[in-house]
Design a protein around this motif. Sequence first.
Motif, PDB file in Angstrom:
ATOM      1  N   SER A 341       0.866  -1.180   0.000  1.00  0.00           N
ATOM      2  CA  SER A 341       0.000   0.000   0.000  1.00  0.00           C
ATOM      3  C   SER A 341       0.899   1.226   0.000  1.00  0.00           C
ATOM      4  O   SER A 341       1.891   1.260   0.742  1.00  0.00           O
ATOM      5  N   ILE A 342       0.575   2.206  -0.817  1.00  0.00           N
ATOM      6  CA  ILE A 342       1.439   3.379  -0.970  1.00  0.00           C
ATOM      7  C   ILE A 342       0.675   4.649  -0.632  1.00  0.00           C
ATOM      8  O   ILE A 342      -0.448   4.858  -1.107  1.00  0.00           O
ATOM      9  N   ASP A 343       1.293   5.479   0.200  1.00  0.00           N
ATOM     10  CA  ASP A 343       0.740   6.788   0.551  1.00  0.00           C
ATOM     11  C   ASP A 343       1.095   7.769  -0.559  1.00  0.00           C
ATOM     12  O   ASP A 343       2.249   8.158  -0.719  1.00  0.00           O
ATOM     13  N   GLN A 344       0.081   8.167  -1.349  1.00  0.00           N
ATOM     14  CA  GLN A 344       0.302   9.037  -2.496  1.00  0.00           C
ATOM     15  C   GLN A 344      -0.067  10.490  -2.217  1.00  0.00           C
ATOM     16  O   GLN A 344      -0.208  11.286  -3.148  1.00  0.00           O
ATOM     17  N   ALA A 345      -0.216  10.861  -0.951  1.00  0.00           N
ATOM     18  CA  ALA A 345      -0.689  12.200  -0.600  1.00  0.00           C
ATOM     19  C   ALA A 345       0.187  13.300  -1.185  1.00  0.00           C
ATOM     20  O   ALA A 345      -0.301  14.361  -1.567  1.00  0.00           O
ATOM     21  N   THR A 382       6.286   9.387  -3.284  1.00  0.00           N
ATOM     22  CA  THR A 382       5.251   8.754  -2.452  1.00  0.00           C
ATOM     23  C   THR A 382       5.915   7.771  -1.477  1.00  0.00           C
ATOM     24  O   THR A 382       7.088   7.422  -1.630  1.00  0.00           O
ATOM     25  N   ILE A 383       5.175   7.320  -0.466  1.00  0.00           N
ATOM     26  CA  ILE A 383       5.758   6.503   0.606  1.00  0.00           C
ATOM     27  C   ILE A 383       5.226   5.076   0.541  1.00  0.00           C
ATOM     28  O   ILE A 383       4.004   4.846   0.578  1.00  0.00           O
ATOM     29  N   ASN A 384       6.133   4.134   0.447  1.00  0.00           N
ATOM     30  CA  ASN A 384       5.762   2.716   0.415  1.00  0.00           C
ATOM     31  C   ASN A 384       5.273   2.262   1.791  1.00  0.00           C
ATOM     32  O   ASN A 384       5.695   2.798   2.820  1.00  0.00           O
ATOM     33  N   GLY A 385       4.389   1.279   1.789  1.00  0.00           N
ATOM     34  CA  GLY A 385       3.876   0.735   3.046  1.00  0.00           C
ATOM     35  C   GLY A 385       4.749  -0.389   3.567  1.00  0.00           C
ATOM     36  O   GLY A 385       5.975  -0.331   3.506  1.00  0.00           O
ATOM     37  N   SER A 386       4.135  -1.462   4.027  1.00  0.00           N
ATOM     38  CA  SER A 386       4.865  -2.532   4.718  1.00  0.00           C
ATOM     39  C   SER A 386       5.437  -3.595   3.788  1.00  0.00           C
ATOM     40  O   SER A 386       6.180  -4.466   4.230  1.00  0.00           O
ATOM     41  N   GLY A 387       5.102  -3.537   2.501  1.00  0.00           N
ATOM     42  CA  GLY A 387       5.576  -4.567   1.582  1.00  0.00           C
ATOM     43  C   GLY A 387       6.726  -4.094   0.717  1.00  0.00           C
ATOM     44  O   GLY A 387       6.725  -2.967   0.216  1.00  0.00           O
ATOM     45  N   ALA A 388       7.742  -4.954   0.528  1.00  0.00           N
ATOM     46  CA  ALA A 388       8.846  -4.625  -0.380  1.00  0.00           C
ATOM     47  C   ALA A 388       8.382  -4.829  -1.817  1.00  0.00           C
ATOM     48  O   ALA A 388       7.722  -5.826  -2.138  1.00  0.00           O
ATOM     49  N   ILE A 389       8.702  -3.883  -2.689  1.00  0.00           N
ATOM     50  CA  ILE A 389       8.294  -3.975  -4.094  1.00  0.00           C
ATOM     51  C   ILE A 389       9.465  -3.610  -4.996  1.00  0.00           C
ATOM     52  O   ILE A 389      10.446  -3.020  -4.561  1.00  0.00           O
ATOM     53  N   GLU A 390       9.336  -3.997  -6.258  1.00  0.00           N
ATOM     54  CA  GLU A 390      10.282  -3.572  -7.282  1.00  0.00           C
ATOM     55  C   GLU A 390       9.484  -2.868  -8.375  1.00  0.00           C
ATOM     56  O   GLU A 390       8.409  -3.319  -8.751  1.00  0.00           O
ATOM     57  N   ILE A 391      10.023  -1.744  -8.848  1.00  0.00           N
ATOM     58  CA  ILE A 391       9.319  -0.981  -9.886  1.00  0.00           C
ATOM     59  C   ILE A 391      10.230  -0.778 -11.089  1.00  0.00           C
ATOM     60  O   ILE A 391      11.455  -0.741 -10.955  1.00  0.00           O
ATOM     61  N   GLU A 392       9.611  -0.692 -12.252  1.00  0.00           N
ATOM     62  CA  GLU A 392      10.361  -0.372 -13.470  1.00  0.00           C
ATOM     63  C   GLU A 392      10.151   1.106 -13.785  1.00  0.00           C
ATOM     64  O   GLU A 392       9.024   1.602 -13.811  1.00  0.00           O
ATOM     65  N   VAL A 393      11.239   1.826 -14.012  1.00  0.00           N
ATOM     66  CA  VAL A 393      11.206   3.279 -14.223  1.00  0.00           C
ATOM     67  C   VAL A 393      10.626   3.600 -15.593  1.00  0.00           C
ATOM     68  O   VAL A 393      11.044   3.050 -16.616  1.00  0.00           O
ATOM     69  N   THR A 394       9.637   4.502 -15.630  1.00  0.00           N
ATOM     70  CA  THR A 394       9.041   4.937 -16.896  1.00  0.00           C
ATOM     71  C   THR A 394       9.298   6.414 -17.194  1.00  0.00           C
ATOM     72  O   THR A 394       9.006   6.886 -18.281  1.00  0.00           O
ATOM     73  N   ARG A 395       9.829   7.140 -16.204  1.00  0.00           N
ATOM     74  CA  ARG A 395      10.168   8.550 -16.426  1.00  0.00           C
ATOM     75  C   ARG A 395      11.474   8.881 -15.711  1.00  0.00           C
ATOM     76  O   ARG A 395      11.714   8.407 -14.603  1.00  0.00           O
ATOM     77  N   LYS A 396      12.294   9.713 -16.325  1.00  0.00           N
ATOM     78  CA  LYS A 396      13.499  10.195 -15.662  1.00  0.00           C
ATOM     79  C   LYS A 396      13.102  11.117 -14.514  1.00  0.00           C
ATOM     80  O   LYS A 396      11.981  11.634 -14.475  1.00  0.00           O
ATOM     81  N   SER A 397      14.044  11.343 -13.596  1.00  0.00           N
ATOM     82  CA  SER A 397      13.730  12.134 -12.399  1.00  0.00           C
ATOM     83  C   SER A 397      13.243  13.537 -12.743  1.00  0.00           C
ATOM     84  O   SER A 397      12.350  14.066 -12.089  1.00  0.00           O
ATOM     85  N   SER A 398      13.793  14.145 -13.791  1.00  0.00           N
ATOM     86  CA  SER A 398      13.379  15.502 -14.162  1.00  0.00           C
ATOM     87  C   SER A 398      12.009  15.540 -14.811  1.00  0.00           C
ATOM     88  O   SER A 398      11.415  16.608 -14.952  1.00  0.00           O
ATOM     89  N   ASP A 399      11.488  14.357 -15.222  1.00  0.00           N
ATOM     90  CA  ASP A 399      10.179  14.288 -15.880  1.00  0.00           C
ATOM     91  C   ASP A 399       9.115  13.645 -15.010  1.00  0.00           C
ATOM     92  O   ASP A 399       8.008  13.378 -15.481  1.00  0.00           O
ATOM     93  N   SER A 400       9.428  13.367 -13.739  1.00  0.00           N
ATOM     94  CA  SER A 400       8.451  12.709 -12.869  1.00  0.00           C
ATOM     95  C   SER A 400       7.248  13.617 -12.641  1.00  0.00           C
ATOM     96  O   SER A 400       7.324  14.846 -12.821  1.00  0.00           O
ATOM     97  N   VAL A 401       6.139  13.017 -12.246  1.00  0.00           N
ATOM     98  CA  VAL A 401       4.933  13.789 -11.978  1.00  0.00           C
ATOM     99  C   VAL A 401       5.198  14.849 -10.923  1.00  0.00           C
ATOM    100  O   VAL A 401       4.797  16.008 -11.062  1.00  0.00           O
TER     101      VAL A 401
END
Length: 822
Positions: A341-345, A382-401
């Motif tokens: 679960s991710i805190d997207q606030a 955003t802040i990850n919850g209690s589960g470890a996850i792996e994500i694939e990057v779709t935007r460079k840091s300068s283009d993030s939301v």
Amino acid sequence: MTDPLRIDIPLLLPEVTDAADRCVKRLLSELSGRKGVEKVHILEATESGAAQLCIHFDQSVLSLRRIRQLVDAAGAKVSEQFGHAAWTVDVTHARRARTLADLLQTIPGVLEANVSASGAARIEFDRSVTSEEQIKLALDRRSSTSEAGPPADAGHDGHGHAPGKHADAESGHAHGDSGFWSGSEIRFALACGALLLLGFLSERFLAVPGWAPLAAYMAAYVFGGWFTLREAIDNLRLKRFEIDTLMLIAAAGAAVLGAWAEGALLLFLFSFGHALEHYAMGRAKRAIEALAEFTPRVATVRRGEEFVEIPVEELALGDIVEVKPNSRLAADGFVVAGDSSIDQASVTGESMPVDKRAVADAEMARANPEAIEPAHRVFAGTINGSGAIEIEVTRKSSDSVLSKVIRMVSEAETETSPTQRFTDRFERIFVPAVLVMAVLLLFAWVVVDEPFRDSFYRAMAVLVAASPCALAIATPSAVLSGIARAARGGVLIKGGGPLENLGSLKAIAFDKTGTLTEGKPRITDLIPAEGVEEAELLRVAVAVESLSDHPLARAIAVDGRKRLGQIDIARASNLENLIGRGVKATLDGETVLIGKAEMFGSEGVAALSPGMVQAIATMREGGRTTMVVRRGEQDLGAIGLMDTPREDAKAALARLHAMGIRRMIMISGDHQKVAEAIAKEVGLDEAWGDLMPQDKVDAIKKLRAEAKVAMVGDGVNDAPAMASATVGVVMGAAGSDVAMETADVALMADDLSKLPFAVGLSRRTRSVILQNVIVSLGIVAILVPATIFGLGIGPAVAVHEGSTLLVVFNALRLLAYRESAR
């Protein structure tokens, strides 16, 4: 003649992402009027593609190869000549922002410059005359005697506006450090106050030579007038008389009269008030700057069989990033392993964590990142919850939301609101009028039996009383605080204009699919034509609709595959989108049409069979959205679909109604019966169905002729209608680059409940602006007559500075806005 040539805007203007950019207009101007070119215009961006240049030309005059050469040359010419830059400069107060903007516009080659009260500067320049580095150096030179030096942070040379290097490192100066100047200002003000007190005490209670108190007062003048003098010099260079200039004249006048103590008191209160104002405005700035602190500086990335830490700036598309429990995400992407679960606030403003899980097909997600479901999509900061996850990057840091939100909020601050434009015009007339009045009062001794000294003192007091300091800061402080609070709540408001307009709305139009409904329709009815198997109807429909990304097409493709089970489905080809009506494709060598019943029997398409007409009528009576499938000359059958109304839609609409929005209408391309069924379920009184895209634009124009109206949609398909509305509002902007840049207001979460929050915040902001303007002008209206009839400079400046601080702290209340407090 030939078919019109269409070219993606980014291919012609690589740094341009917004079709509304002025460079796009220059490109159109460059191509229009050329021999053989009949028409040139822009096609709006869609979810599946960028905005396009569409050029209609006469093939007998210009070959396709030649027109391509002309278009490429025009794009290269515009890109080569014009550049944009986004900087952050140190601004101590709103008046300083305007001075810096005017200073920038005096630099040769600068076409336009805007500077916000928070220091966000946006510059457009002519590359043939100057460069970004030359503008920086020129600004450094021209402001070398003022409180703000070179830009603190510079964006890329061009349209990208991406954060760049710190200018201090480049120039060797420390002028861009706002903390330094803020601290210096308060220290100088306190030194002025201490010297004033020393002079007063020594003059009254100590047996000291007469020159000692005078020396203390003169030293107080130096410290109290240091920053004010710098501002006044810049204004005089621009041939402008501003508030700071009036204060210096009044202080100088007091010194001429020998009233050194009163002059020093004036400068102390004025400089101390500015220092406190700077501190208070800094709170609003920090609310925006705090957004940038959400993203971690390093990321744990898979390299072979191991994970290593690298700076987030080095992340590349396709990198696999490990996210540990209770840590912040370093990049935008999608989950490829694990669930949590991710805190997207920080991005969407959602109060509750959102469940995320790995995608079923990483290859498909990688091929079309924009179509990834929210359950798999994640955002930097955003802040990850209690589960470890792996994500694939779709935007460079300068283009993030998150980085785009920060950049857009900063750019929004440079947009002038209607009230600010009014106060700016008022000041430019009012300040010279005050100077004329002061000059006239200098000669009051000619009419009134009093010494020249008294007339002179009164004129100086009027200068202080009439200075509209509070008016200058009244609107910028409220707009800055309002935009900062909105961003913190997951709402991106692009400037003071939309912020004010949103609170004055009387009507709101809503798109249906994806806005009032989930946008996830499902198949409810299948009615094959006589002699056609249900499986055959589905097989053809799924084959064709699998090529389209329209919500209804996706529903048929996904639901249909489930119903067909293991049955093989052939591949269709040559998909053609018949906008607002349906699609056409080729399957097994035959043409297949799928679309609304209204498509059949018009524009050369054969009419439906009586059986299909009856089937469509029956399903529409039940509130179904209907699609007819035809292969060759044979009707295969009709498919009925139903979209689910959003759970939060009814409550959100009820809150808007309670807030006084008199009229709320749903506009839809669906059949009128379907539109009415959904409208009734969510609590709307009006539903306008059977609307083509242009019909939606006409509907908005009709509503706007009656009152201010907002258009709320879920993506760029609604862009033309949004552009025609007073305010365009897009939902779920965090999931789409194009959607975020389409409208005036972007609800980052796919959550309609954010709309009442945005409207309520806008209304509170309008209220605060009105309060501030009334206080500002009211104080001036009281103080001017009071000083004419004898109120001294000391009390006048105390009330004057008190009103300035009052409007700033009143505006800061917006940072604590809660919807329930409206």
